[in-house]
Scaffold this motif. Sequence first.
Motif, short mmCIF file in Angstrom:
data_model
loop_
_atom_site.label_atom_id
_atom_site.label_comp_id
_atom_site.label_asym_id
_atom_site.label_seq_id
_atom_site.Cartn_x
_atom_site.Cartn_y
_atom_site.Cartn_z
N CYS A 9 -10.68 -25.15 50.59
CA CYS A 9 -11.95 -24.52 50.98
C CYS A 9 -12.13 -24.59 52.50
N TYR A 13 -12.28 -21.43 55.15
CA TYR A 13 -13.49 -21.33 55.98
C TYR A 13 -13.13 -21.28 57.46
N ILE A 17 -14.10 -18.34 60.20
CA ILE A 17 -14.96 -18.63 61.34
C ILE A 17 -14.19 -18.51 62.65
N LEU A 285 -16.28 -13.27 52.87
CA LEU A 285 -16.88 -14.20 53.82
C LEU A 285 -18.03 -14.96 53.17
N ALA A 288 -16.56 -17.56 50.92
CA ALA A 288 -15.95 -18.64 51.70
C ALA A 288 -17.01 -19.60 52.25
N VAL A 289 -18.10 -19.05 52.76
CA VAL A 289 -19.17 -19.88 53.31
C VAL A 289 -19.84 -20.70 52.22
N MET A 292 -17.50 -23.49 51.02
CA MET A 292 -17.39 -24.57 52.00
C MET A 292 -18.58 -25.51 51.90
N ASN A 293 -19.78 -24.94 51.88
CA ASN A 293 -20.98 -25.78 51.79
C ASN A 293 -21.07 -26.51 50.46
N LYS A 320 -15.50 -28.73 60.10
CA LYS A 320 -16.45 -27.63 59.90
C LYS A 320 -17.48 -27.62 61.03
N ASP A 324 -18.18 -24.50 63.61
CA ASP A 324 -19.54 -23.96 63.57
C ASP A 324 -20.19 -24.02 64.95
#
Length: 375
Positions: A9, A13, A17, A285, A288-289, A292-293, A320, A324
Amino acid sequence: MIAIVLFICLFIYVVFISQLIFGFDKVKSFKRTNEMSKSTFSIIVPFRNEEKNIGKLLQSISKLNYPKELFEIIMIDDFSEDASERIYIKWRLENGLIPSTLLKNLRLSNSPKKDAISRAIPIVKNEWIITTDADCMVNKNWLTTLDNYIQKNAPQMVVGAVVYKTKNNWFHHFQQLDLLSLQGTTIASFGIGKPFMCNGANFAYTKKIFEELGGFAGINEQASGDDVLLLQKALLTQSEKVHYLKNTSFIVKTKPENDLLKLFMQRVRWASKTSDYKITYAKLLAVAVFLMNFSLVVGFVFCILCSLDCRIVPYIFLIKYFVDFILLYKSNKYLGKEKIIVPLASSLIYPFFASLVGMYSLFGGFTWKGRKFFK
């Protein structure tokens, strides 16, 4: 096995990004020149129960550095139950040189805002439609900058930025960081040639392209999406006519929420559009977001249950956090130009907040402006 899934994951991600980070700078800032104003605009503002905000928007419009004969305002009252209409009428009496019209909304679909815009379209007098919200304020060179860009680039649809006008408190700061990430993603997606997102508080398009796309036909049963879903309709058939305007004079300011439940419902409303996306990259996307979270939340739970090496989750979080922060920094440099506080606390909370919003938006409805909407 859990650790492998978490790292997969993370890898997916970071790839997404990183691509956005490199794409951000590919969208060059537009430099305004002293061209004579030519474009004509119809500013459409749907509103419902905005007595605390609508006056500030109207005052900012009255200060626009643009010939008054080249723009008009169409206000659509979506059955307000407060003094919003009276505030507008008072403003109109004091600003009679600015052409303006007040309409009552006509509900025909599951989307009040799309209905409001559709209600205004038949009486639009000008070539360009530009939408904003009643809780916003516009820059005095908002229309001048857009007109200058139109003359130089001949687009049919233009996306602009939106930021919060915040107070000095953590809750507003949390929302600003979230919005910065969305705005950064919007800009960067144009940079890599895969745009998919915009904000209806600063969104312009010609009446011609709106009619060629069939307006909101095919997307008017979704409660939200007068901006993103319309944009994606255009991108699927006329992508070369859709542009992003990167100039600080073309940034609209809006208000953050002061209530946690309202913030949650607002984000659920935004997230509810995702399932109706027509662009594959946008869906990938979004997945994926979310993964990840959600994986960080799951990893945290497994750490508590002693089913996972507790060094793994902090390691993943820091990677991450790093990627970010780069995108947030670039976004803030353009949108805010303020000192960006290292958003550690917000970043720790955000995976839980985003995961809850994502899951709720898939199955639950949302409440907005005193109305309930269901999937």
